[in-house]
Design a protein around this motif. Sequence first.
Motif, PDB file in Angstrom:
ATOM      1  N   ASN A   1     -15.906  -0.285  -5.619  1.00  0.00           N
ATOM      2  CA  ASN A   1     -15.368   0.758  -6.496  1.00  0.00           C
ATOM      3  C   ASN A   1     -13.966   0.413  -6.977  1.00  0.00           C
ATOM      4  OD1 ASN A   1     -17.621   2.458  -6.384  1.00  0.00           O
ATOM      5  ND2 ASN A   1     -16.887   3.485  -4.537  1.00  0.00           N
ATOM      6  N   VAL A   2     -13.135  -0.122  -6.080  1.00  0.00           N
ATOM      7  CA  VAL A   2     -11.787  -0.535  -6.480  1.00  0.00           C
ATOM      8  C   VAL A   2     -11.881  -1.609  -7.551  1.00  0.00           C
ATOM      9  CG1 VAL A   2      -9.637  -1.615  -5.716  1.00  0.00           C
ATOM     10  CG2 VAL A   2     -10.780   0.055  -4.236  1.00  0.00           C
ATOM     11  N   THR A   3     -12.743  -2.573  -7.339  1.00  0.00           N
ATOM     12  CA  THR A   3     -12.921  -3.663  -8.309  1.00  0.00           C
ATOM     13  C   THR A   3     -13.327  -3.125  -9.672  1.00  0.00           C
ATOM     14  OG1 THR A   3     -13.551  -5.208  -6.558  1.00  0.00           O
ATOM     15  CG2 THR A   3     -14.203  -5.769  -8.806  1.00  0.00           C
ATOM     16  N   LYS A   4     -14.198  -2.139  -9.678  1.00  0.00           N
ATOM     17  CA  LYS A   4     -14.756  -1.630 -10.937  1.00  0.00           C
ATOM     18  C   LYS A   4     -13.879  -0.587 -11.610  1.00  0.00           C
ATOM     19  CE  LYS A   4     -19.004   0.404 -12.851  1.00  0.00           C
ATOM     20  NZ  LYS A   4     -20.400   0.848 -12.539  1.00  0.00           N
ATOM     21  N   TYR A   5     -13.260   0.290 -10.829  1.00  0.00           N
ATOM     22  CA  TYR A   5     -12.664   1.492 -11.420  1.00  0.00           C
ATOM     23  C   TYR A   5     -11.136   1.557 -11.429  1.00  0.00           C
ATOM     24  CZ  TYR A   5     -17.407   3.405 -11.263  1.00  0.00           C
ATOM     25  OH  TYR A   5     -18.748   3.625 -11.450  1.00  0.00           O
ATOM     26  N   LEU A   6     -10.438   0.660 -10.733  1.00  0.00           N
ATOM     27  CA  LEU A   6      -8.979   0.722 -10.719  1.00  0.00           C
ATOM     28  C   LEU A   6      -8.433   0.573 -12.139  1.00  0.00           C
ATOM     29  CD1 LEU A   6      -6.172   0.715  -9.407  1.00  0.00           C
ATOM     30  CD2 LEU A   6      -6.505  -1.720  -8.896  1.00  0.00           C
ATOM     31  N   ASP A   7      -7.531   1.463 -12.501  1.00  0.00           N
ATOM     32  CA  ASP A   7      -6.912   1.470 -13.822  1.00  0.00           C
ATOM     33  C   ASP A   7      -6.306   0.096 -14.133  1.00  0.00           C
ATOM     34  OD1 ASP A   7      -5.290   1.891 -16.100  1.00  0.00           O
ATOM     35  OD2 ASP A   7      -4.796   3.938 -15.494  1.00  0.00           O
ATOM     36  N   PRO A   8      -6.651  -0.504 -15.274  1.00  0.00           N
ATOM     37  CA  PRO A   8      -6.089  -1.813 -15.644  1.00  0.00           C
ATOM     38  C   PRO A   8      -4.563  -1.844 -15.669  1.00  0.00           C
ATOM     39  CG  PRO A   8      -7.957  -1.286 -17.049  1.00  0.00           C
ATOM     40  CD  PRO A   8      -7.684  -0.056 -16.236  1.00  0.00           C
ATOM     41  N   LEU A   9      -3.923  -0.706 -15.981  1.00  0.00           N
ATOM     42  CA  LEU A   9      -2.470  -0.672 -16.005  1.00  0.00           C
ATOM     43  C   LEU A   9      -1.857  -0.906 -14.627  1.00  0.00           C
ATOM     44  CD1 LEU A   9      -1.557   2.344 -18.345  1.00  0.00           C
ATOM     45  CD2 LEU A   9      -1.272  -0.087 -18.829  1.00  0.00           C
ATOM     46  N   LEU A  10      -2.648  -0.649 -13.583  1.00  0.00           N
ATOM     47  CA  LEU A  10      -2.122  -0.715 -12.222  1.00  0.00           C
ATOM     48  C   LEU A  10      -2.603  -1.943 -11.457  1.00  0.00           C
ATOM     49  CD1 LEU A  10      -2.750   3.032 -11.296  1.00  0.00           C
ATOM     50  CD2 LEU A  10      -0.551   2.000 -11.898  1.00  0.00           C
ATOM     51  N   ARG A  11      -3.348  -2.811 -12.096  1.00  0.00           N
ATOM     52  CA  ARG A  11      -4.059  -3.868 -11.375  1.00  0.00           C
ATOM     53  C   ARG A  11      -3.184  -5.004 -10.868  1.00  0.00           C
ATOM     54  NH1 ARG A  11      -9.664  -4.173 -11.364  1.00  0.00           N
ATOM     55  NH2 ARG A  11     -10.690  -2.488 -12.525  1.00  0.00           N
ATOM     56  N   SER A  12      -2.065  -5.289 -11.508  1.00  0.00           N
ATOM     57  CA  SER A  12      -1.351  -6.502 -11.121  1.00  0.00           C
ATOM     58  C   SER A  12       0.165  -6.350 -11.253  1.00  0.00           C
ATOM     59  CB  SER A  12      -1.833  -7.682 -11.965  1.00  0.00           C
ATOM     60  OG  SER A  12      -1.450  -8.905 -11.392  1.00  0.00           O
ATOM     61  N   PRO A  13       0.790  -5.535 -10.386  1.00  0.00           N
ATOM     62  CA  PRO A  13       2.248  -5.438 -10.427  1.00  0.00           C
ATOM     63  C   PRO A  13       2.887  -6.745  -9.980  1.00  0.00           C
ATOM     64  CG  PRO A  13       1.396  -4.354  -8.475  1.00  0.00           C
ATOM     65  CD  PRO A  13       0.204  -4.750  -9.295  1.00  0.00           C
ATOM     66  N   ALA A  14       4.125  -6.947 -10.367  1.00  0.00           N
ATOM     67  CA  ALA A  14       4.807  -8.211 -10.069  1.00  0.00           C
ATOM     68  C   ALA A  14       4.894  -8.476  -8.570  1.00  0.00           C
ATOM     69  CB  ALA A  14       6.202  -8.191 -10.687  1.00  0.00           C
ATOM     70  N   PHE A  15       5.040  -7.426  -7.768  1.00  0.00           N
ATOM     71  CA  PHE A  15       5.222  -7.638  -6.333  1.00  0.00           C
ATOM     72  C   PHE A  15       3.922  -7.944  -5.599  1.00  0.00           C
ATOM     73  CE2 PHE A  15       4.168  -3.126  -6.503  1.00  0.00           C
ATOM     74  CZ  PHE A  15       3.357  -2.956  -5.390  1.00  0.00           C
ATOM     75  N   ASP A  16       2.776  -7.672  -6.243  1.00  0.00           N
ATOM     76  CA  ASP A  16       1.483  -7.892  -5.589  1.00  0.00           C
ATOM     77  C   ASP A  16       0.435  -8.237  -6.643  1.00  0.00           C
ATOM     78  OD1 ASP A  16      -0.495  -8.030  -3.644  1.00  0.00           O
ATOM     79  OD2 ASP A  16      -0.841  -5.858  -3.595  1.00  0.00           O
ATOM     80  N   PRO A  17       0.490  -9.449  -7.183  1.00  0.00           N
ATOM     81  CA  PRO A  17      -0.451  -9.844  -8.239  1.00  0.00           C
ATOM     82  C   PRO A  17      -1.904  -9.638  -7.811  1.00  0.00           C
ATOM     83  CG  PRO A  17       1.283 -11.474  -8.010  1.00  0.00           C
ATOM     84  CD  PRO A  17       1.439 -10.517  -6.857  1.00  0.00           C
ATOM     85  N   GLY A  18      -2.659  -8.954  -8.677  1.00  0.00           N
ATOM     86  CA  GLY A  18      -4.057  -8.697  -8.372  1.00  0.00           C
ATOM     87  C   GLY A  18      -4.284  -7.621  -7.328  1.00  0.00           C
ATOM     88  N   ARG A  19      -3.216  -6.959  -6.913  1.00  0.00           N
ATOM     89  CA  ARG A  19      -3.324  -5.911  -5.888  1.00  0.00           C
ATOM     90  C   ARG A  19      -4.058  -6.419  -4.650  1.00  0.00           C
ATOM     91  NH1 ARG A  19      -0.034  -1.361  -6.028  1.00  0.00           N
ATOM     92  NH2 ARG A  19       0.243  -0.688  -8.195  1.00  0.00           N
ATOM     93  N   ALA A  20      -3.717  -7.607  -4.209  1.00  0.00           N
ATOM     94  CA  ALA A  20      -4.387  -8.182  -3.044  1.00  0.00           C
ATOM     95  C   ALA A  20      -4.092  -7.408  -1.766  1.00  0.00           C
ATOM     96  CB  ALA A  20      -3.959  -9.641  -2.870  1.00  0.00           C
ATOM     97  N   HIS A  21      -2.886  -6.839  -1.659  1.00  0.00           N
ATOM     98  CA  HIS A  21      -2.468  -6.192  -0.417  1.00  0.00           C
ATOM     99  C   HIS A  21      -2.298  -4.681  -0.539  1.00  0.00           C
ATOM    100  CE1 HIS A  21      -0.934 -10.368  -0.400  1.00  0.00           C
ATOM    101  NE2 HIS A  21      -1.261 -10.348   0.865  1.00  0.00           N
TER     102      HIS A  21
END
Length: 394
Positions: free
Chosen positions: A143-163
């Motif tokens: 669900n995270v992979t599919k539905y997470l808002d694109p605006l929030l997907r890759s902040p500078a401090f955590d690219p790709g929201r890995a953590h």
Amino acid sequence: MSLTPKSLSRRNLLRGLGGGVLGAGLAGCGVPAAYVAPGDRAGADLSADDKRLAWANWPLYIDTDDDDTTKRPTLEAFEKRTGISVDYVEEINDNDEFFGKISPALMNHQATDRDLIVMSDWMCARFVRLGWVQEMDRANQPNVTKYLDPLLRSPAFDPGRAHTVPWQSGITGIAYDHRRLGREIRHVSELWDRDLKGRVTLLSGLDESFALLMQGNGVDITKWTADDFHQVCDQVEKYVHNGQIRRFTGNDYTKDLVSGDVLACQAYSGDVIQLQADNPDIRFVVPEEGAELWSDSLMIPDLASHKANAERLVDYYYDPEVAAELAGWVNYVCPVPDARNVLASSKDEETAALAENTLIFPDDEMRERLVIARDITSGERVEFSKRWNAIVGL
């Protein structure tokens, strides 16, 4: 599904100021990012045989039953669906305070006895930088992979929201009383207009305030510099001395705005939704130069004993049906845009109206002006905190 907007915002409680002595000291404590050796972050995951997890969150940040506030419908539904028991504790009242509470264990490579925590993204950046949180397994989070808002997907401090995965999001913009002011506000620079002298407030927290002010200067806040920061400080210092700025506030800016003592102020989108319920003349604006999009995000600390269970719970809240129920209660920017369709289909008019609220589901025009700021690094924090706190204390 019954969704009822609430009159009390979580942000009306204490928030971390970010520039405090504790935050500055710990940020500069010299603990290297590689302190925890690669591969050492994960302890023994007991999830397969031990169906429970411990979750630390902020107060008033989850849906509760209208008649019994000890009941949390979405969380209870997760427990029933999965058989996983959740020890949910509302123990986070301040970012720096909670960091100080659990950092000794993390620094000494010990378990925190928490499987999931929620921190503001600027504090998440510190955890990620120090290497104190685990990477989430997206195979467990469709669900995270599919539905997470694109605006929030890759902040500078955590690219790709890995953590990190956003729990709820929001906007730092400008709130103003249209009736009392008698005009609209469209730009950050209008806070310095003569007819607002002495009736403007700014947020006191360094991490909460600087990005919007930089945007008013035309700065790209994804890659701002020290010079950009000091330019903002010079401006704010000037407007403190000439009386333009009435004071610096925490969340008590809402009281000044309601009373009319203040006509315009830095504000959080979630708070303004609550204020508008009683006074529709209070408006929130995303300035034409842009506004900061922020999140409070979920993280799994090092040596958490129930990582897979925690990942499963995070993914559960990214089901659009569940996300809609939560959004209908907390009224922040929903990190699951598809939840809008769920709310829009409700037969309850008040619930359906939430789908059209751009402070919960920003429209395309607003989204173009929303930006996630790069975080303040550990090397910058002590210097910047010292300068900002000196101005706030004037």
